[in-house]
Design a protein around this motif. Sequence first.
Motif, PDB file in Angstrom:
ATOM      1  N   MET A   1     -44.805 -16.692  49.316  1.00 14.09           N
ATOM      2  CA  MET A   1     -44.304 -15.451  49.604  1.00 14.09           C
ATOM      3  C   MET A   1     -43.680 -15.645  51.174  1.00 14.09           C
ATOM      4  O   MET A   1     -44.590 -16.300  51.980  1.00 14.09           O
ATOM      5  CB  MET A   1     -45.314 -14.482  49.845  1.00 14.09           C
ATOM      6  CG  MET A   1     -45.028 -13.076  50.236  1.00 14.09           C
ATOM      7  SD  MET A   1     -46.207 -11.615  50.349  1.00 14.09           S
ATOM      8  CE  MET A   1     -47.047 -12.017  48.382  1.00 14.09           C
ATOM      9  N   LYS A   2     -42.654 -15.060  51.316  1.00 14.72           N
ATOM     10  CA  LYS A   2     -42.360 -15.447  52.901  1.00 14.72           C
ATOM     11  C   LYS A   2     -42.652 -14.270  54.052  1.00 14.72           C
ATOM     12  O   LYS A   2     -43.024 -13.254  53.454  1.00 14.72           O
ATOM     13  CB  LYS A   2     -40.670 -15.327  52.774  1.00 14.72           C
ATOM     14  CG  LYS A   2     -40.103 -16.455  52.169  1.00 14.72           C
ATOM     15  CD  LYS A   2     -38.311 -16.212  52.157  1.00 14.72           C
ATOM     16  CE  LYS A   2     -37.886 -17.556  51.542  1.00 14.72           C
ATOM     17  NZ  LYS A   2     -36.428 -17.341  51.613  1.00 14.72           N
ATOM     18  N   THR A   4     -42.366 -11.559  57.109  1.00 13.29           N
ATOM     19  CA  THR A   4     -41.188 -10.621  57.340  1.00 13.29           C
ATOM     20  C   THR A   4     -40.267 -11.056  58.263  1.00 13.29           C
ATOM     21  O   THR A   4     -38.929 -10.776  57.814  1.00 13.29           O
ATOM     22  CB  THR A   4     -41.762  -9.284  58.185  1.00 13.29           C
ATOM     23  OG1 THR A   4     -43.079  -8.812  57.228  1.00 13.29           O
ATOM     24  CG2 THR A   4     -40.717  -8.194  58.439  1.00 13.29           C
ATOM     25  N   ASP A  42     -46.270  -1.997  58.878  1.00 11.32           N
ATOM     26  CA  ASP A  42     -47.303  -3.041  58.309  1.00 11.32           C
ATOM     27  C   ASP A  42     -48.859  -2.628  58.903  1.00 11.32           C
ATOM     28  O   ASP A  42     -49.529  -3.287  58.680  1.00 11.32           O
ATOM     29  CB  ASP A  42     -46.971  -4.282  58.142  1.00 11.32           C
ATOM     30  CG  ASP A  42     -45.768  -4.612  57.133  1.00 11.32           C
ATOM     31  OD1 ASP A  42     -45.930  -3.849  56.087  1.00 11.32           O
ATOM     32  OD2 ASP A  42     -45.057  -5.723  57.284  1.00 11.32           O
ATOM     33  N   ASN A  86     -36.620  -4.601  51.575  1.00 15.44           N
ATOM     34  CA  ASN A  86     -37.686  -3.765  51.020  1.00 15.44           C
ATOM     35  C   ASN A  86     -37.770  -4.521  49.395  1.00 15.44           C
ATOM     36  O   ASN A  86     -38.762  -4.484  48.696  1.00 15.44           O
ATOM     37  CB  ASN A  86     -37.558  -2.398  50.889  1.00 15.44           C
ATOM     38  CG  ASN A  86     -37.895  -1.614  51.979  1.00 15.44           C
ATOM     39  OD1 ASN A  86     -39.052  -2.013  52.664  1.00 15.44           O
ATOM     40  ND2 ASN A  86     -37.416  -0.549  52.383  1.00 15.44           N
ATOM     41  N   GLU A  87     -36.523  -5.014  49.108  1.00 13.52           N
ATOM     42  CA  GLU A  87     -36.705  -5.536  47.672  1.00 13.52           C
ATOM     43  C   GLU A  87     -37.463  -6.940  47.583  1.00 13.52           C
ATOM     44  O   GLU A  87     -37.465  -7.310  46.383  1.00 13.52           O
ATOM     45  CB  GLU A  87     -35.088  -5.705  47.331  1.00 13.52           C
ATOM     46  CG  GLU A  87     -34.573  -4.548  46.969  1.00 13.52           C
ATOM     47  CD  GLU A  87     -32.746  -4.641  46.835  1.00 13.52           C
ATOM     48  OE1 GLU A  87     -32.297  -5.810  46.997  1.00 13.52           O
ATOM     49  OE2 GLU A  87     -32.136  -3.739  46.357  1.00 13.52           O
ATOM     50  N   LYS A  88     -37.501  -7.481  48.937  1.00 11.38           N
ATOM     51  CA  LYS A  88     -38.204  -8.914  48.968  1.00 11.38           C
ATOM     52  C   LYS A  88     -39.712  -8.791  48.931  1.00 11.38           C
ATOM     53  O   LYS A  88     -40.001  -7.810  49.610  1.00 11.38           O
ATOM     54  CB  LYS A  88     -37.917  -9.620  50.220  1.00 11.38           C
ATOM     55  CG  LYS A  88     -36.277  -9.770  50.086  1.00 11.38           C
ATOM     56  CD  LYS A  88     -35.764 -11.018  49.324  1.00 11.38           C
ATOM     57  CE  LYS A  88     -34.238 -11.150  49.737  1.00 11.38           C
ATOM     58  NZ  LYS A  88     -33.827 -12.374  48.816  1.00 11.38           N
ATOM     59  N   ASP A  89     -40.260  -9.712  48.275  1.00  3.34           N
ATOM     60  CA  ASP A  89     -41.829  -9.767  48.499  1.00  3.34           C
ATOM     61  C   ASP A  89     -42.165 -10.291  49.748  1.00  3.34           C
ATOM     62  O   ASP A  89     -42.032 -11.673  49.972  1.00  3.34           O
ATOM     63  CB  ASP A  89     -42.345 -10.510  47.231  1.00  3.34           C
ATOM     64  CG  ASP A  89     -43.617 -10.396  47.062  1.00  3.34           C
ATOM     65  OD1 ASP A  89     -44.305  -9.603  47.664  1.00  3.34           O
ATOM     66  OD2 ASP A  89     -44.401 -11.253  46.552  1.00  3.34           O
ATOM     67  N   ARG A  90     -42.642  -9.717  50.713  1.00  4.23           N
ATOM     68  CA  ARG A  90     -42.916 -10.383  52.036  1.00  4.23           C
ATOM     69  C   ARG A  90     -44.305 -10.064  52.570  1.00  4.23           C
ATOM     70  O   ARG A  90     -44.999  -9.380  51.978  1.00  4.23           O
ATOM     71  CB  ARG A  90     -41.993  -9.575  52.915  1.00  4.23           C
ATOM     72  CG  ARG A  90     -42.196  -8.099  53.052  1.00  4.23           C
ATOM     73  CD  ARG A  90     -41.127  -7.470  54.124  1.00  4.23           C
ATOM     74  NE  ARG A  90     -41.570  -5.783  54.130  1.00  4.23           N
ATOM     75  CZ  ARG A  90     -42.317  -5.260  54.918  1.00  4.23           C
ATOM     76  NH1 ARG A  90     -43.125  -6.348  55.722  1.00  4.23           N
ATOM     77  NH2 ARG A  90     -42.701  -4.147  54.786  1.00  4.23           N
ATOM     78  N   SER A  91     -44.812 -10.753  53.464  1.00  6.70           N
ATOM     79  CA  SER A  91     -46.135 -10.887  53.948  1.00  6.70           C
ATOM     80  C   SER A  91     -45.914 -10.706  55.493  1.00  6.70           C
ATOM     81  O   SER A  91     -44.916 -11.345  56.079  1.00  6.70           O
ATOM     82  CB  SER A  91     -46.701 -12.298  53.658  1.00  6.70           C
ATOM     83  OG  SER A  91     -47.934 -12.241  54.444  1.00  6.70           O
TER      84      SER A  91
END
Length: 95
Positions: A1-2, A4, A42, A86-91
Amino acid sequence: MKTTVEIISEITGVSVNDICGLKRDASFVEARQLCIYFYRLDGLTYNSIGYCLNRTHPTCIHGYNKISDLIFVKDKRTLELIKLINEKDRSVFVQ
């Protein structure tokens, strides 16, 4: 996971170093303000965000408000960037 900042870097074409750097070119500032906006969503404090991005908390408040205002007036570019992010899975944090 990438993280932000990595996702925003990938989408905007601005390097992570430039987002966290001291340059104030318009493209760098836009990417930085997007990071501030998402970090705030977040739950990070302005002081924490400032520490991560080498900025003061008033700068972070301004950046968050700037993106919020652009969303309010339905700025097409800003809305498109937010949709892509928002479409990306982020941390929030580096793994």
